[in-house]
Scaffold this active site. Structure first.
Site, short mmCIF file in Angstrom:
data_model
loop_
_atom_site.label_atom_id
_atom_site.label_comp_id
_atom_site.label_asym_id
_atom_site.label_seq_id
_atom_site.Cartn_x
_atom_site.Cartn_y
_atom_site.Cartn_z
N CYS A 288 11.12 -32.29 -0.58
CA CYS A 288 11.53 -33.54 0.02
C CYS A 288 12.03 -34.47 -1.08
O CYS A 288 11.41 -34.62 -2.13
CB CYS A 288 10.43 -34.26 0.79
SG CYS A 288 9.79 -33.31 2.17
N ARG B 240 16.01 -30.62 -3.27
CA ARG B 240 14.56 -30.74 -3.04
C ARG B 240 14.15 -30.32 -1.64
O ARG B 240 12.96 -30.15 -1.36
CB ARG B 240 14.11 -32.17 -3.29
CG ARG B 240 14.36 -32.65 -4.69
CD ARG B 240 13.85 -34.06 -4.87
NE ARG B 240 12.41 -34.12 -4.80
CZ ARG B 240 11.59 -34.00 -5.84
NH1 ARG B 240 12.09 -33.85 -7.03
NH2 ARG B 240 10.29 -34.06 -5.69
N TRP C 80 11.92 -30.95 3.33
CA TRP C 80 11.50 -29.55 3.32
C TRP C 80 10.29 -29.52 4.24
O TRP C 80 9.24 -30.06 3.94
CB TRP C 80 11.12 -29.11 1.91
CG TRP C 80 10.87 -27.65 1.79
CD1 TRP C 80 11.80 -26.67 1.59
CD2 TRP C 80 9.60 -26.98 1.84
NE1 TRP C 80 11.20 -25.44 1.52
CE2 TRP C 80 9.85 -25.59 1.67
CE3 TRP C 80 8.29 -27.39 2.03
CZ2 TRP C 80 8.83 -24.64 1.68
CZ3 TRP C 80 7.28 -26.45 2.03
CH2 TRP C 80 7.56 -25.08 1.86
N ASN D 172 6.91 -37.76 1.05
CA ASN D 172 6.98 -36.44 0.42
C ASN D 172 5.54 -36.01 0.16
O ASN D 172 4.79 -36.76 -0.47
CB ASN D 172 7.76 -36.55 -0.90
CG ASN D 172 7.69 -35.29 -1.73
OD1 ASN D 172 7.46 -34.21 -1.19
ND2 ASN D 172 7.88 -35.41 -3.02
N GLY D 173 5.16 -34.84 0.64
CA GLY D 173 3.80 -34.35 0.40
C GLY D 173 3.15 -33.91 1.70
O GLY D 173 3.85 -33.65 2.70
N GLU E 83 11.78 -11.40 -13.60
CA GLU E 83 12.60 -12.60 -13.39
C GLU E 83 13.98 -12.21 -12.82
O GLU E 83 14.51 -12.88 -11.94
CB GLU E 83 12.73 -13.37 -14.72
CG GLU E 83 13.68 -14.55 -14.73
CD GLU E 83 13.26 -15.71 -13.83
OE1 GLU E 83 12.21 -15.64 -13.18
OE2 GLU E 83 14.04 -16.68 -13.75
N LYS F 159 15.46 -13.51 -9.17
CA LYS F 159 16.75 -14.19 -8.95
C LYS F 159 17.46 -13.58 -7.74
O LYS F 159 18.00 -14.29 -6.90
CB LYS F 159 17.68 -14.06 -10.16
CG LYS F 159 17.27 -14.74 -11.45
CD LYS F 159 17.06 -16.22 -11.36
CE LYS F 159 15.62 -16.54 -11.08
NZ LYS F 159 15.17 -17.86 -11.28
N GLU G 228 15.65 -14.46 -4.40
CA GLU G 228 15.67 -15.84 -3.90
C GLU G 228 17.06 -16.33 -3.51
O GLU G 228 17.17 -17.15 -2.61
CB GLU G 228 14.97 -16.80 -4.84
CG GLU G 228 15.57 -16.93 -6.21
CD GLU G 228 14.73 -17.79 -7.14
OE1 GLU G 228 13.91 -18.59 -6.68
OE2 GLU G 228 14.91 -17.66 -8.36
N HIS H 104 3.77 6.13 -11.78
CA HIS H 104 2.47 6.02 -11.10
C HIS H 104 2.64 5.54 -9.67
O HIS H 104 1.67 5.09 -9.05
CB HIS H 104 1.55 5.08 -11.89
CG HIS H 104 1.29 5.57 -13.29
ND1 HIS H 104 0.51 6.68 -13.55
CD2 HIS H 104 1.77 5.16 -14.48
CE1 HIS H 104 0.49 6.90 -14.86
NE2 HIS H 104 1.26 5.99 -15.45
N LYS I 92 13.33 -27.05 -4.62
CA LYS I 92 13.28 -27.01 -6.08
C LYS I 92 11.89 -27.33 -6.63
O LYS I 92 11.41 -26.68 -7.53
CB LYS I 92 14.29 -28.01 -6.63
CG LYS I 92 14.41 -28.02 -8.13
CD LYS I 92 15.11 -26.78 -8.62
CE LYS I 92 15.12 -26.67 -10.12
NZ LYS I 92 15.29 -25.25 -10.51
C1 F6R Z 1 12.48 -19.54 -9.34
C2 F6R Z 1 11.97 -20.88 -9.38
C3 F6R Z 1 10.54 -21.09 -9.05
C4 F6R Z 1 9.90 -22.05 -10.05
C5 F6R Z 1 8.45 -22.35 -9.66
C6 F6R Z 1 7.79 -23.27 -10.66
O1 F6R Z 1 13.82 -19.51 -9.66
O2 F6R Z 1 12.65 -21.82 -9.67
O3 F6R Z 1 9.85 -19.88 -9.02
O4 F6R Z 1 9.97 -21.48 -11.31
O5 F6R Z 1 8.42 -22.93 -8.39
O6 F6R Z 1 8.46 -24.49 -10.74
P1 F6R Z 1 8.21 -25.47 -11.93
O7 F6R Z 1 8.70 -24.82 -13.18
O8 F6R Z 1 8.98 -26.70 -11.59
O9 F6R Z 1 6.72 -25.71 -11.98
#
Ligand code: F6R
Length: 614
Positions: free
Chosen positions: A2, A27, A75, A101-102, A484, A488, A491, A507, A609
């Site tokens: 949010c 966000r 969100w 937000n929250g 990682e 990517k 997501e 395994h 985000k």
């Molecule tokens: C993946 C991504 C998320 C963040 C995770 C932690 O691309 O962006 O997995 O890495 O939500 O977020 P932060 O670093 O803001 O605590």
């Protein structure tokens, strides 16, 4: 999670608010809404879906010009992404509009209380409870700020609230607990928002708010207090980046732009943190060296990509410092009674500095007397505020929801921390540290070389775009890179992708390998790493079962070529530093695939985000 903004000043508030929402859409993008005060009445427009839908609604039914406005991009948590559940919410008596937000955890009891008093609810949200409570208190004659304080004292959970009052067209009140809120200080105008990006166009002067604090804002005045009205010390700061950093600058996606910003981001993160002779200089690490020498365990706590950065760090820190280092997913950590003492160093990694799971984990660690070092990209955010020390990554704003330069700079900052601990504890000689530091200082140029040679990935994305399952293999630090890389693809391209330690494959997971399954493999340096040949064997194992192998190997490695369907070259670097280079093609590949599939790369479905709810 949010995005919220409030504005008071001479500009057309509606326009300032919508522009701010667009900069914070990363966000959350389930709905968006704006409220203004005009002729003593609150007027609201809100719409499910992205901000474009709100703009269409505003075009059809414009909001009047006014000098006060609040806006929200959502969100969804409580209540689906509908028009009715979109914020702002207006109290039944029409006095206040509020955005949030929250998560208000005790909303059900409060809602029952209000319903018993005859309040009719128009949404399924937890937020409306706060709007109705605030409306009730203001209706009873309480001053807006006093009413906000009284409401906050009754709420449990995480919240940033911003409210305006129909009868006070030049005054906003905002409050925060466990969710972000920053005040933008203008001349004759002021802003409140979740993120400085919302108002960076107008001012770079900001004030961070502490836990359980609120702010009373008019165009000329900013008053910070706690929920009980006691004055609170506010911390002003200057934002170090400008509007251009928050814009796409000619790229189709923020993510692509941020991938290409990585050489600069790593350079900036290393800058000023080592001397000409390669000694580490972490002035911001305000933990006495004597304490650092007494540490017997490090626990790295983070989520998502930041957790994978922590996995890379484990290899480096244990190797350089000989301190046992555990890496924990923040949402698991605090609920499993971890063993923490006063000689545990907890390192928390967070791009946003607001991730609720991570925040709760460090609070738990603090209660057990551990010292906390935050690695964070967001100045003044909650996690660094609640840590003993912070190493800021200087990546600039990361707006694409999928982390790229955030991850990259987190890894770089972890290396700095590891080398610094080795220096303080004497586990490496000065010339050894200097050698690693010099190599690390060269990585921005090497990352640039990787970026200059990404075009084969465009063809590769074209070839593999129809595949629905991808495997990523690595060993040692290549393993977190594999995780990682898979994340990517999951997501932003919504594809099944999994990362494995290459040695673990036989395994179980090798059963997933079938004819044509794309398998990306990160190969350690040839000749300088004992695992190189083992990984080459792993490539042959999957190839023998029909896999389509995409091999990332360093320049000059001739052994791998016969087993690679596609060979991507990486500049030569020590094994431990290789993640900084190896992740880049994987980020780019995911971006290319998602683009070809027609997805919104910067705003993938269901994600936001900054994850400010547990
Ligand atoms: C993946 C991504 C998320 C963040 C995770 C932690 O691309 O962006 O997995 O890495 O939500 O977020 P932060 O670093 O803001 O605590």
């Amino acid at each position: 999670m949010c995005g919220i903004i409030g504005y008071v000043g001479p500009r057309v508030a509606r326009d300032v608010v919508v522009a701010g929402l667009k900069r914070m859409e990363y966000r959350g993008y389930d709905s968006a809404g704006v409220a203004v005060v005009s002729d003593g009445r609150i007027e609201v427009r809100k719409k499910a879906g992205k901000i474009a839908n709100l703009e269409a609604a505003l075009a059809q039914s414009p909001l009047p010009d006014s000098e006060i406005g609040i806006g929200h991009t959502r969100w969804a948590t409580h209540g689906g992404p509908t028009d009715a559940n979109a914020h702002p919410h207006v109290s039944q008596n029409g006095r206040v509009a509020l955005i949030h937000n929250g998560i208000i955890e005790n909303f059900a009891g409060l809602r029952a209380e209000l319903e018993a008093e005859g309040v009719g609810f128009r949404s399924d949200t937890d937020t409306e409870v706060a709007a109705q409570l605030l409306g009730r208190e203001v209706g009873r004659g309480l001053d807006l700020a006093e009413a906000m304080g009284a409401v906050c004292q009754r709420l449990e959970g995480a919240f940033t609230l911003v409210a305006l009052d129909a009868e006070q067209p030049h005054r906003l009140v905002a409050a925060r607990r466990n969710s972000p809120l920053v005040v933008g200080v203008g001349e004759g105008e002021n802003f409140v928002a979740s993120d400085v990006a919302a108002f960076i166009e107008f001012t770079r002067s900001a004030i961070e708010l502490g836990q359980d604090e609120m702010v009373d804002v008019t165009p000329e005045r900013i008053t910070v207090t706690d929920f009980w009205g006691r004055p609170a010390a506010s911390k002003p700061y200057e934002v170090t980046w400008d509007l251009s950093a928050a814009e796409k600058g000619g790229y189709d996606w923020f993510m692509r732009k941020e991938i290409f910003e990585q050489p600069t981001a790593v350079f900036e993160t290393l800058l000023g943190r080592y001397t000409a002779d390669g000694a580490l200089k972490l002035d911001e690490l305000h933990i006495p060296e004597a304490h650092l020498r007494g540490i017997d365990k490090i626990i790295i706590v983070a989520c998502g990509s930041a957790y994978y950065a922590g996995l890379v760090a484990k290899y480096a820190i244990e190797h350089w410092t000989r301190i046992a280092c555990e890496v924990e997913i923040a949402s698991e950590f605090r609920y499993r009674d971890p063993i923490i003492t006063g000689s545990t160093l907890v390192v928390t990694i967070s791009q946003s500095g607001e991730t609720a799971d991570t925040l709760m984990a460090i609070r738990h660690a603090r209660d057990q007397k551990a010292r906390i070092v935050a690695i964070c990209n967001t100045n003044g955010s909650t996690i660094p505020r609640e840590s003993d020390a912070v190493i800021y990554t200087h990546a600039g704003p990361e707006i694409g929801v999928a982390s790229t330069k955030g991850f990259e700079t987190q890894v770089a900052a972890c290396y700095l921390l590891g080398l610094y601990l080795a220096q303080v504890r004497g586990t490496m000689f000065g010339d050894e540290i200097a050698r690693v530091m010099q190599e690390l200082a060269e990585t921005p140029k090497l990352i640039q070389r990787v970026l200059d040679n990404l075009s084969p990935l465009e063809d590769l994305a074209g070839r593999l775009v129809g595949r629905d399952s991808f495997l990523f293999l690595g060993r040692h630090v290549g393993y977190p890179v594999a995780l990682e890389g898979a994340l990517k693809l999951k997501e932003i391209a919504y594809l099944h992708a999994e990362g494995f330690p290459a040695g673990e494959l036989k395994h179980g997971p090798i059963a997933l390998v079938d004819s044509g399954v794309p398998v990306f493999v990160i190969v350690p340096p040839q000749g300088r790493d004992q695992l190189h040949d083992k990984v080459v064997s792993n490539i042959q194992e999957v190839r023998a079962r029909g896999a389509f192998t995409v091999v990332l190997a360093e320049e000059g490695d001739d052994e791998v070529a016969p087993f690679a369907d596609v060979l991507l070259r990486l500049p030569q670097v020590s094994t431990i530093l290789q993640p900084l280079l190896a992740i880049v093609p994987l980020q780019y590949f995911a971006c290319e695939v998602a683009t070809r599939l027609g997805y919104d790369v910067d705003q993938p479905r269901n994600l936001a985000k900054s994850v400010t709810v547990e």
